[in-house]
Motif scaffolding. Structure first.
Motif, PDB file in Angstrom:
ATOM      1  N   SER A 156      36.491  28.839  39.553  1.00 25.39           N
ATOM      2  CA  SER A 156      37.740  28.129  39.780  1.00 25.39           C
ATOM      3  C   SER A 156      37.476  26.771  40.422  1.00 25.39           C
ATOM      4  O   SER A 156      36.770  26.683  41.421  1.00 25.39           O
ATOM      5  N   ALA A 157      38.061  25.729  39.847  1.00 27.81           N
ATOM      6  CA  ALA A 157      37.945  24.392  40.430  1.00 27.81           C
ATOM      7  C   ALA A 157      38.748  24.295  41.717  1.00 27.81           C
ATOM      8  O   ALA A 157      38.479  23.453  42.571  1.00 27.81           O
ATOM      9  N   LYS A 158      39.710  25.172  41.874  1.00 29.16           N
ATOM     10  CA  LYS A 158      40.586  25.144  43.046  1.00 29.16           C
ATOM     11  C   LYS A 158      39.902  25.704  44.289  1.00 29.16           C
ATOM     12  O   LYS A 158      39.877  25.067  45.336  1.00 29.16           O
ATOM     13  N   ASP A 159      39.341  26.912  44.172  1.00 28.73           N
ATOM     14  CA  ASP A 159      38.780  27.550  45.365  1.00 28.73           C
ATOM     15  C   ASP A 159      37.387  28.139  45.166  1.00 28.73           C
ATOM     16  O   ASP A 159      36.839  28.784  46.050  1.00 28.73           O
ATOM     17  N   GLY A 160      36.777  27.946  44.007  1.00 29.72           N
ATOM     18  CA  GLY A 160      35.420  28.434  43.767  1.00 29.72           C
ATOM     19  C   GLY A 160      35.324  29.915  43.452  1.00 29.72           C
ATOM     20  O   GLY A 160      34.224  30.447  43.323  1.00 29.72           O
ATOM     21  N   SER A 161      36.447  30.590  43.294  1.00 31.50           N
ATOM     22  CA  SER A 161      36.424  32.028  43.008  1.00 31.50           C
ATOM     23  C   SER A 161      36.101  32.270  41.533  1.00 31.50           C
ATOM     24  O   SER A 161      36.176  31.365  40.702  1.00 31.50           O
ATOM     25  N   ARG A 162      35.756  33.507  41.233  1.00 29.64           N
ATOM     26  CA  ARG A 162      35.475  33.900  39.854  1.00 29.64           C
ATOM     27  C   ARG A 162      36.790  34.124  39.112  1.00 29.64           C
ATOM     28  O   ARG A 162      37.669  34.811  39.588  1.00 29.64           O
ATOM     29  N   ARG A 163      36.891  33.533  37.932  1.00 28.71           N
ATOM     30  CA  ARG A 163      38.073  33.705  37.088  1.00 28.71           C
ATOM     31  C   ARG A 163      37.668  34.352  35.779  1.00 28.71           C
ATOM     32  O   ARG A 163      36.651  33.989  35.205  1.00 28.71           O
ATOM     33  N   MET A 164      38.479  35.286  35.300  1.00 25.74           N
ATOM     34  CA  MET A 164      38.347  35.885  33.973  1.00 25.74           C
ATOM     35  C   MET A 164      36.952  36.458  33.713  1.00 25.74           C
ATOM     36  O   MET A 164      36.285  36.130  32.740  1.00 25.74           O
ATOM     37  N   GLU A 165      36.503  37.333  34.596  1.00 27.95           N
ATOM     38  CA  GLU A 165      35.185  37.944  34.456  1.00 27.95           C
ATOM     39  C   GLU A 165      35.086  38.759  33.174  1.00 27.95           C
ATOM     40  O   GLU A 165      36.005  39.486  32.815  1.00 27.95           O
ATOM     41  N   LEU A 166      33.962  38.634  32.506  1.00 25.29           N
ATOM     42  CA  LEU A 166      33.644  39.453  31.340  1.00 25.29           C
ATOM     43  C   LEU A 166      32.368  40.207  31.683  1.00 25.29           C
ATOM     44  O   LEU A 166      31.310  39.607  31.846  1.00 25.29           O
ATOM     45  N   ILE A 167      32.484  41.530  31.830  1.00 29.53           N
ATOM     46  CA  ILE A 167      31.362  42.353  32.270  1.00 29.53           C
ATOM     47  C   ILE A 167      30.718  42.989  31.048  1.00 29.53           C
ATOM     48  O   ILE A 167      31.376  43.671  30.263  1.00 29.53           O
ATOM     49  N   ILE A 168      29.399  42.767  30.900  1.00 29.77           N
ATOM     50  CA  ILE A 168      28.665  43.238  29.730  1.00 29.77           C
ATOM     51  C   ILE A 168      27.433  44.010  30.199  1.00 29.77           C
ATOM     52  O   ILE A 168      26.587  43.456  30.915  1.00 29.77           O
ATOM     53  N   PRO A 169      27.285  45.272  29.803  1.00 33.84           N
ATOM     54  CA  PRO A 169      26.054  45.994  30.134  1.00 33.84           C
ATOM     55  C   PRO A 169      24.902  45.466  29.278  1.00 33.84           C
ATOM     56  O   PRO A 169      25.039  45.310  28.064  1.00 33.84           O
ATOM     57  N   LEU A 170      23.778  45.173  29.906  1.00 32.62           N
ATOM     58  CA  LEU A 170      22.625  44.687  29.170  1.00 32.62           C
ATOM     59  C   LEU A 170      21.946  45.851  28.448  1.00 32.62           C
ATOM     60  O   LEU A 170      21.824  46.941  29.022  1.00 32.62           O
ATOM     61  N   PRO A 171      21.498  45.647  27.217  1.00 35.20           N
ATOM     62  CA  PRO A 171      20.870  46.733  26.466  1.00 35.20           C
ATOM     63  C   PRO A 171      19.581  47.207  27.130  1.00 35.20           C
ATOM     64  O   PRO A 171      18.864  46.423  27.744  1.00 35.20           O
ATOM     65  N   GLU A 172      19.298  48.490  26.972  1.00 36.49           N
ATOM     66  CA  GLU A 172      18.081  49.086  27.568  1.00 36.49           C
ATOM     67  C   GLU A 172      16.858  48.713  26.779  1.00 36.49           C
ATOM     68  O   GLU A 172      16.823  48.607  25.624  1.00 36.49           O
TER      69      GLU A 172
END
Length: 172
Positions: A156-172
């Motif tokens: 976020s440009a406003k407060d530096g927080s994470r916006r719209m996280e996309l969580i992806i498990p990495l392949p083994e």
């Protein structure tokens, strides 16, 4: 005189209320034909899925087989067509498109307890355009039984927080 005016006002209000209840009765009648149309549509729908059902199973195995060798595709409101492919022992290739401020995608790789690496990726275009990105990650598990998770997000440009996280498990 005041009682007479109060009586007339009350009668006028009651007539207004009763005339208002008659108007909704009229729209109920037009709603009945669409309700009649809707049962026809569900009647049509079971006929369509019956021929369609045999076809998707025939199409599904090739579609399912294609993402397995390459990778699953991930997306949310600001990311699309994101794939992660294991290219080496501790190396992963991340590809996709993002619609982020100034074209900067931030990322973190964590194992559920610790952040192992973090950084940013520059896309080919900033928002509101969709910019392409490709990045190679080198990360080693701290614990052998852990699962590595890649988290893509916009800072976020406003407060530096994470916006719209996309969580992806990495392949083994």
């Amino acid at each position: 005189m005041k009682k007479f005016l109060l009586l007339l006002l009350t009668v006028g209000v009651l007539q207004g209320c009763t005339s208002g209840t008659q108007n909704p009765a009229s729209p109920v009648e037009p709603q009945t034909p669409p309700a009649t149309t809707q049962p026809q549509t569900p009647g049509t729908q079971p006929e369509t899925p019956t021929p369609t059902q045999p076809q998707p199973p025939a199409e599904t195995p090739p579609t399912t087989q294609q993402p397995d060798p390459a990778a699953a595709v991930y997306a949310n409101d600001i990311f699309r067509n994101v794939t992660v492919k294991k290219t080496g022992q501790d190396t992963f290739e991340v590809k996709g498109q993002a619609q982020v401020f100034e074209g900067v995608v931030s990322y973190v790789v964590e194992d559920g307890h610790n952040e192992l690496i973090q950084g940013s990726i520059q896309t080919s275009a900033g928002a509101p355009e969709w910019g392409d990105f490709t990045h190679t990650l080198k990360v080693k598990k701290a614990e052998p039984n852990s699962t590595l998770m890649l988290i893509l997000f916009e800072t976020s440009a406003k407060d530096g927080s994470r916006r719209m996280e996309l969580i992806i498990p990495l392949p083994e």
